[in-house]
Scaffold this motif. Structure first.
Motif, PDB file in Angstrom:
ATOM      1  N   LEU A  25       4.991  -8.074   0.579  1.00 14.90           N
ATOM      2  CA  LEU A  25       4.441  -6.865   1.189  1.00 14.90           C
ATOM      3  C   LEU A  25       5.023  -5.619   0.543  1.00 14.90           C
ATOM      4  CD1 LEU A  25       4.324  -7.711   5.009  1.00 14.90           C
ATOM      5  CD2 LEU A  25       2.444  -7.771   3.356  1.00 14.90           C
ATOM      6  N   HIS A  26       6.294  -5.661   0.204  1.00 14.73           N
ATOM      7  CA  HIS A  26       6.924  -4.522  -0.465  1.00 14.73           C
ATOM      8  C   HIS A  26       6.301  -4.303  -1.836  1.00 14.73           C
ATOM      9  CE1 HIS A  26      10.730  -2.630  -2.375  1.00 14.73           C
ATOM     10  NE2 HIS A  26       9.959  -1.691  -1.880  1.00 14.73           N
ATOM     11  N   TYR A 105       8.653   0.113  -6.479  1.00 15.36           N
ATOM     12  CA  TYR A 105       7.900  -0.115  -5.241  1.00 15.36           C
ATOM     13  C   TYR A 105       8.209   0.855  -4.111  1.00 15.36           C
ATOM     14  CZ  TYR A 105       7.446  -4.591  -7.640  1.00 15.36           C
ATOM     15  OH  TYR A 105       7.208  -5.565  -8.574  1.00 15.36           O
ATOM     16  N   GLY A 106       9.194   1.723  -4.251  1.00 15.81           N
ATOM     17  CA  GLY A 106       9.596   2.609  -3.161  1.00 15.81           C
ATOM     18  C   GLY A 106      10.542   1.901  -2.202  1.00 15.81           C
ATOM     19  N   CYS A 107      10.810   2.543  -1.084  1.00 16.75           N
ATOM     20  CA  CYS A 107      11.665   1.974  -0.049  1.00 16.75           C
ATOM     21  C   CYS A 107      10.890   0.898   0.698  1.00 16.75           C
ATOM     22  CB  CYS A 107      12.097   3.072   0.921  1.00 16.75           C
ATOM     23  SG  CYS A 107      12.827   2.456   2.452  1.00 16.75           S
ATOM     24  N   GLY A 110      10.128   2.264   4.291  1.00 18.06           N
ATOM     25  CA  GLY A 110       9.357   3.503   4.246  1.00 18.06           C
ATOM     26  C   GLY A 110       7.919   3.267   3.835  1.00 18.06           C
ATOM     27  N   THR A 111       7.732   2.494   2.776  1.00 21.15           N
ATOM     28  CA  THR A 111       6.364   2.241   2.311  1.00 21.15           C
ATOM     29  C   THR A 111       5.592   1.407   3.327  1.00 21.15           C
ATOM     30  OG1 THR A 111       7.111   0.348   0.993  1.00 21.15           O
ATOM     31  CG2 THR A 111       6.919   2.446  -0.152  1.00 21.15           C
ATOM     32  N   LEU A 116       1.455   0.903   7.531  1.00 23.19           N
ATOM     33  CA  LEU A 116       1.105   0.446   8.878  1.00 23.19           C
ATOM     34  C   LEU A 116       0.610   1.596   9.751  1.00 23.19           C
ATOM     35  CD1 LEU A 116       3.979  -2.101   9.533  1.00 23.19           C
ATOM     36  CD2 LEU A 116       1.580  -2.608   8.998  1.00 23.19           C
ATOM     37  N   ASP A 117       1.108   2.791   9.509  1.00 26.96           N
ATOM     38  CA  ASP A 117       0.681   3.944  10.289  1.00 26.96           C
ATOM     39  C   ASP A 117      -0.798   4.266  10.051  1.00 26.96           C
ATOM     40  OD1 ASP A 117       1.278   6.146  12.089  1.00 26.96           O
ATOM     41  OD2 ASP A 117       0.988   7.430  10.340  1.00 26.96           O
ATOM     42  N   LYS A 118      -1.319   3.872   8.913  1.00 31.12           N
ATOM     43  CA  LYS A 118      -2.710   4.165   8.577  1.00 31.12           C
ATOM     44  C   LYS A 118      -3.678   3.154   9.168  1.00 31.12           C
ATOM     45  CE  LYS A 118      -1.498   6.628   4.443  1.00 31.12           C
ATOM     46  NZ  LYS A 118      -1.498   6.678   3.002  1.00 31.12           N
TER      47      LYS A 118
END
Length: 193
Positions: A25-26, A105-107, A110-111, A116-118
């Motif tokens: 997922l990351h 990949y970012g955090c 955080g990513t 998930l917020d979207k």
């Protein structure tokens, strides 16, 4: 050598699936990741995944728990350091130590939280927020122990700086952003009265 107990074997397979889910997922994001991707990464037949997790959201929940577990392990290790300033510096050092992964990949949290917020359904965004809250609370406690004014604000600033440097490092594919910003954060800690 005697054969492993079936429950131990099942627990090991579940743990492999959970760890693989967090990693995949990351690297790929929730929407691009398939059950087959996770099964392949865990070296488990795709059909077996459904024995442990009925839906993709259950896998995402398991990944969130995996991230919370890693955070708990890290903070427990850092809590062994006698000084809260050194704990915070070691946290920053851990972030910087993962700069190559962050640049790609970012955090991980955080990513995942942003993605998930979207989504319109599920409430997993709130669970992601709870994991980030664990980090914020731990950082705030370190500032409290230092006797710093506004420990909550300082915690938000530090974790926000980490999220920002992870995002920029990833967007620009430049791991040295993490190095430079990590050094700046350490200097800020050293100057804190």
């Amino acid at each position: 050598m005697e054969p492993r107990h079936p429950r131990a074997k099942a627990a090991g397979k579940r743990q492999r699936l959970t760890a693989a889910t967090a990693r995949v997922l990351h690297e790929q994001g929730v929407e691009r990741t398939t059950i087959a991707d996770i099964a392949r990464a865990a070296d488990v037949p795709a059909g077996n995944v459904y024995y442990y997790f009925k839906t993709k959201d259950e896998l995402v929940q398991a990944a969130l728990a995996e991230h919370a577990g890693h955070l708990g392990e890290l903070t427990a290790l850092l809590d062994r350091l006698p000084d809260p300033r050194e704990r915070l510096k070691a946290l920053i050092g851990a972030w910087v130590g993962r700069r190559e992964t962050a640049a790609r990949y970012g955090c991980p949290m955080g990513t995942l939280a942003v993605e998930l917020d979207k989504r319109a359904e599920g409430g997993l965004d709130l669970e992601a927020g709870r994991v980030i809250r664990l980090l914020l609370d731990w950082v705030e406690q370190q500032y409290r122990e230092l006797g710093a004014a506004d420990p909550e604000g300082l915690a938000l600033a530090l974790v926000g700086a980490y999220q920002g440097m992870s995002l920029l490092s990833s967007a620009l594919r430049d791991p040295e952003i993490m190095t430079r910003e990590g050094a700046r954060l350490v200097r800020e800690l050293d100057s804190l009265a």
